[in-house]
Design a protein around this motif. Sequence first.
Motif, short mmCIF file in Angstrom:
data_model
loop_
_atom_site.label_atom_id
_atom_site.label_comp_id
_atom_site.label_asym_id
_atom_site.label_seq_id
_atom_site.Cartn_x
_atom_site.Cartn_y
_atom_site.Cartn_z
N ASN A 85 0.80 -1.22 0.00
CA ASN A 85 0.00 0.00 0.00
C ASN A 85 0.84 1.27 0.00
OD1 ASN A 85 -2.30 -1.64 0.29
ND2 ASN A 85 -1.88 -1.77 2.48
N ASP A 86 2.04 1.15 0.54
CA ASP A 86 2.84 2.34 0.79
C ASP A 86 4.15 2.31 0.00
OD1 ASP A 86 1.39 3.85 2.54
OD2 ASP A 86 1.99 2.64 4.27
N ALA A 87 4.46 3.40 -0.67
CA ALA A 87 5.78 3.55 -1.27
C ALA A 87 6.72 4.07 -0.18
CB ALA A 87 5.71 4.53 -2.42
N PRO A 88 8.04 3.99 -0.40
CA PRO A 88 8.96 4.58 0.57
C PRO A 88 8.67 6.06 0.75
CG PRO A 88 10.16 3.23 -0.99
CD PRO A 88 8.75 3.29 -1.47
N TYR A 89 9.06 6.59 1.88
CA TYR A 89 8.69 7.95 2.25
C TYR A 89 9.20 9.00 1.25
CZ TYR A 89 13.45 8.43 4.17
OH TYR A 89 14.80 8.49 4.34
N THR A 90 8.47 10.10 1.18
CA THR A 90 8.90 11.19 0.30
C THR A 90 9.17 12.46 1.08
OG1 THR A 90 6.59 11.74 -0.07
CG2 THR A 90 7.64 10.33 -1.72
N ASN A 91 8.82 12.51 2.34
CA ASN A 91 9.13 13.70 3.14
C ASN A 91 9.43 13.29 4.58
OD1 ASN A 91 6.65 13.53 4.70
ND2 ASN A 91 5.64 14.14 2.80
N ARG A 92 9.86 14.28 5.35
CA ARG A 92 10.32 14.01 6.71
C ARG A 92 9.22 13.42 7.59
NH1 ARG A 92 14.88 16.35 9.47
NH2 ARG A 92 15.10 17.99 7.95
N LEU A 93 7.99 13.89 7.40
CA LEU A 93 6.89 13.37 8.23
C LEU A 93 6.64 11.88 7.97
CD1 LEU A 93 3.98 15.96 8.47
CD2 LEU A 93 5.18 14.79 10.34
N GLU A 94 6.63 11.54 6.67
CA GLU A 94 6.44 10.12 6.33
C GLU A 94 7.59 9.28 6.86
OE1 GLU A 94 5.75 9.55 2.17
OE2 GLU A 94 4.00 10.86 2.18
N ALA A 95 8.81 9.85 6.77
CA ALA A 95 9.98 9.13 7.29
C ALA A 95 9.81 8.88 8.78
CB ALA A 95 11.24 9.93 7.01
N LEU A 96 9.36 9.90 9.50
CA LEU A 96 9.17 9.75 10.95
C LEU A 96 8.06 8.74 11.25
CD1 LEU A 96 9.63 13.42 12.14
CD2 LEU A 96 11.02 11.47 12.83
N LYS A 97 7.02 8.77 10.41
CA LYS A 97 5.95 7.79 10.61
C LYS A 97 6.52 6.38 10.48
CE LYS A 97 1.91 5.78 8.55
NZ LYS A 97 1.75 5.18 7.23
N GLY A 98 7.44 6.23 9.52
CA GLY A 98 8.07 4.92 9.30
C GLY A 98 8.88 4.43 10.49
N ILE A 99 9.33 5.35 11.35
CA ILE A 99 10.15 4.91 12.49
C ILE A 99 9.39 5.02 13.81
CG2 ILE A 99 12.27 5.56 11.29
CD1 ILE A 99 12.52 7.83 13.46
N THR A 100 8.06 5.17 13.76
CA THR A 100 7.34 5.25 15.04
C THR A 100 7.49 3.97 15.85
OG1 THR A 100 5.36 4.84 13.75
CG2 THR A 100 5.59 7.05 14.67
N GLY A 101 7.66 2.84 15.15
CA GLY A 101 7.89 1.59 15.87
C GLY A 101 9.14 1.68 16.72
N PHE A 102 10.21 2.19 16.11
CA PHE A 102 11.49 2.38 16.81
C PHE A 102 11.30 3.34 17.99
CE2 PHE A 102 15.18 5.34 17.04
CZ PHE A 102 16.13 4.47 17.55
N LEU A 103 10.60 4.46 17.74
CA LEU A 103 10.41 5.45 18.79
C LEU A 103 9.53 4.92 19.93
CD1 LEU A 103 9.92 8.66 16.60
CD2 LEU A 103 11.92 8.07 17.99
N ASN A 104 8.55 4.11 19.56
CA ASN A 104 7.66 3.54 20.57
C ASN A 104 8.39 2.59 21.52
OD1 ASN A 104 5.01 4.50 20.53
ND2 ASN A 104 4.66 3.50 18.55
N ARG A 105 9.35 1.86 20.97
CA ARG A 105 10.04 0.86 21.79
C ARG A 105 11.05 1.49 22.75
NH1 ARG A 105 9.77 -1.90 17.00
NH2 ARG A 105 11.86 -1.23 16.38
N ARG A 106 11.47 2.72 22.47
CA ARG A 106 12.45 3.35 23.35
C ARG A 106 11.77 3.85 24.62
NH1 ARG A 106 16.69 1.10 22.61
NH2 ARG A 106 17.35 2.50 24.26
N LYS A 107 12.60 4.08 25.66
CA LYS A 107 12.03 4.56 26.91
C LYS A 107 12.50 5.96 27.26
CE LYS A 107 11.14 0.09 29.00
NZ LYS A 107 11.61 -0.76 27.89
N GLU A 108 13.46 6.50 26.47
CA GLU A 108 14.01 7.82 26.77
C GLU A 108 12.91 8.88 26.69
OE1 GLU A 108 15.35 5.60 24.74
OE2 GLU A 108 17.49 5.42 25.17
#
Lengths: 372, 402
Positions: free
Chosen positions: A94-117
Amino acid sequence: MANQAVGVIFSNIHDDNIPELSHHRTMASIPFGGRYRLIDFALSNMVNSGITTVGIVTKNNYVSLIDHIGSGKDWDLARKDGGIVLLPPYSDENDAPYTNRLEALKGITGFLNRRKEEYVVISDCDTISRIDIADVIRFHEEKHSDFTMVYHEEEGEYHSSYFMTLEPDKDGRVKGVKINPVLKNKDKYNLYVNVMVLNREFLIHLIQDAVTRGLSSFGRDILTKNLDTIKVYAYKFDGYFAGINSLEKYYQHSMELLDKDVRSELFGARDIYTKVRDSAPSKYTDNAVVKNSLISDGCVIDGTVENCILFRGVNIGKGSIVKNSILMQDTVIGSNAELDCVITDKNAVIRDRRHLAGCEELPYFVAKGRML
Amino acid sequence: MFRKKECVAMLLAGGQGSRLYALTNNIAKPAVAFGAKYRIIDFPLSNCINSGIDTVGVLTQYQPLELNEYIGNGQPWDLDRAFGGVHILSPYQAKKKSSWYEGTANAIYQNLNFIKKYHPDYVLILSGDHIYKMDYAAMLKAHKQTGAACTIAAIEVPLKEASRFGVLNTREDGSIYEFEEKPKQPKSNLASMGIYIFSAEKLYEYLEQDEINPESSKDFGKDVLPAMLNAGEKMLSYLFNGYWKDVGTISSLWESNMDLLGVKPAFDVSDPDWKIHSRNPLAPPEYLGEHARVSNSLIALGCEIEGNVEHSVLATGVIVEEGATVKDSVIMAGTVIKKGATVTYSIIDENVVIDDGASVGEDKAKNAGIAVLGRDLTVAANIKVAGGQIIDKDYKGETNNG
């Protein structure tokens, strides 16, 4: 303190600023200063501030970046918990690779969610500076800021495909943000240096909210429109700052390293970490004449070098005269050649008796692996 | 799964290196700096990893702190392994007794448990005070082919110098019939390099015998090797043809550093097929200023040079200020040579300050010898340190009480 922050580095944003050097590589892995890559400065600023987890967001051309980063051990970031995490684009049917910073950040929400900082520090790779990230976080906490942006006071023209200037009030609260303003000779402005600090949970919320509303630009859609509701603060950075946004600027800022004060600010107090190559020390022969130059390890110099930056493993043949030039890793200059205002990319070969010259505004560029 | 290592290396790094005087006051000889960015121990460690030997015990005793810190987890040599890798083996306290290492053989004997853990077929014994590049895998191959109990690496030296070494007297096929430790009248010019490969079981057998022999000085050269010969064991010499230098003296350390210079040096550390790995200091590229004049020298990262440097080896972060001159010298990391100072035919250890206008050493041609300054000291402004002098504390000139 700063180990309460997770770092995120964007490796590809601004790639189009220096097409010559980013043709085969990310902005992050552009060589700089004899033995570094641009990302080393952003990464070292984070490491020196105690950050132990850094996600590197990448999209394309990242082979050289992976090679440079390795396990992260050269930055002391080969860790069981955290360390360096490469974040290539994620896409499904459904999704192509990101084209802007917001989409890029959406792509790493999994990474951000797992952190505790508690905080996230986001940095690009287009600047050379020694920003004390721990101090930015301290400022962010003091101001109870939602969103802290680092800026540097600049004067004169500025060109980049995408940049922002900030208008803070006395307290540092940002009242206005301009995107790609036209700047003339004597204009003074507060250039956002592409380093920001946010609360991690706030950032995740911001991304999710923006995505559901179909927003696409961090600057245009979020920042400029919500300065009343989001507490955006500007942190003033006073030190040496070099924005690398064209080959001309790359050349100019590289040459600034020949200034002792710039060197001692960038390399003096704290270390800049980079990949180790185990090169031998550089060798100067009886014929060597070297003045006002930075020479990395593994070079063999049998000719004349003035006002130059030599990367690792460069060979200068007998009788050759190289001036005002930047020679990247493993460049070979034959004998009796003359170079003035030249940038050679890695593994370039300049044969005997060749004469090459550019000028400071337009250095002559020799692409990676080219033989002339 | 049963895991083993075919060959385990044991590196004897406990030596004091007393003939290096001020350079080894606080550090073991293998930790002495060499060749602008290396330390002596980088050479045997790099040889090990380049030869495919990834399990190395380093036996330390004398002033081990800096050496231990330098080796760390072995990562710079790719010797940080889950099984194998580099391990520091210091003397330890056991239930029945505890003791310092008494001799080279005893040091290995006390660590037989470490060796046996890897079930090796062969054990390689190395010493930590030589500069050379050697493929131990080729030597191991020769050892396996001959089926010897022990193979000793040997190098041809001038006959008049042979009495400084263990000398191998061999038959035509390379087998050894006599081993003489530092003989007054050597019968051959074949010197032992202190590199031995033992078939593991033979090593265990003879070390255990040697340990209970009250007359033994517990040394490989003096006791274990002669005992094996007397017992009729098959012992082979393995001829090595490359560059090999014992850097145990001030003059040999100086010479070996100088052997790195030139377009075609006597000893090349930049061979891409035999990299010398080391713990790399973090430093920016070296800077040579407007007034710098550097010729026939090796310069490490982080140096800032405004003066003259000729036929010298400068380690990481050395500063040579304007008007200062360095000639025929080895300067170790972090040393500062201030304005107008001169350094000639000297070895200067780490973090020394040679103040304005001071002069250290005398021209090589005057035969006064090499001046040596120990680490962390200061030579006061306009003071002269004579050629051949060895100094290990701050120096403000000769005083009457000396």
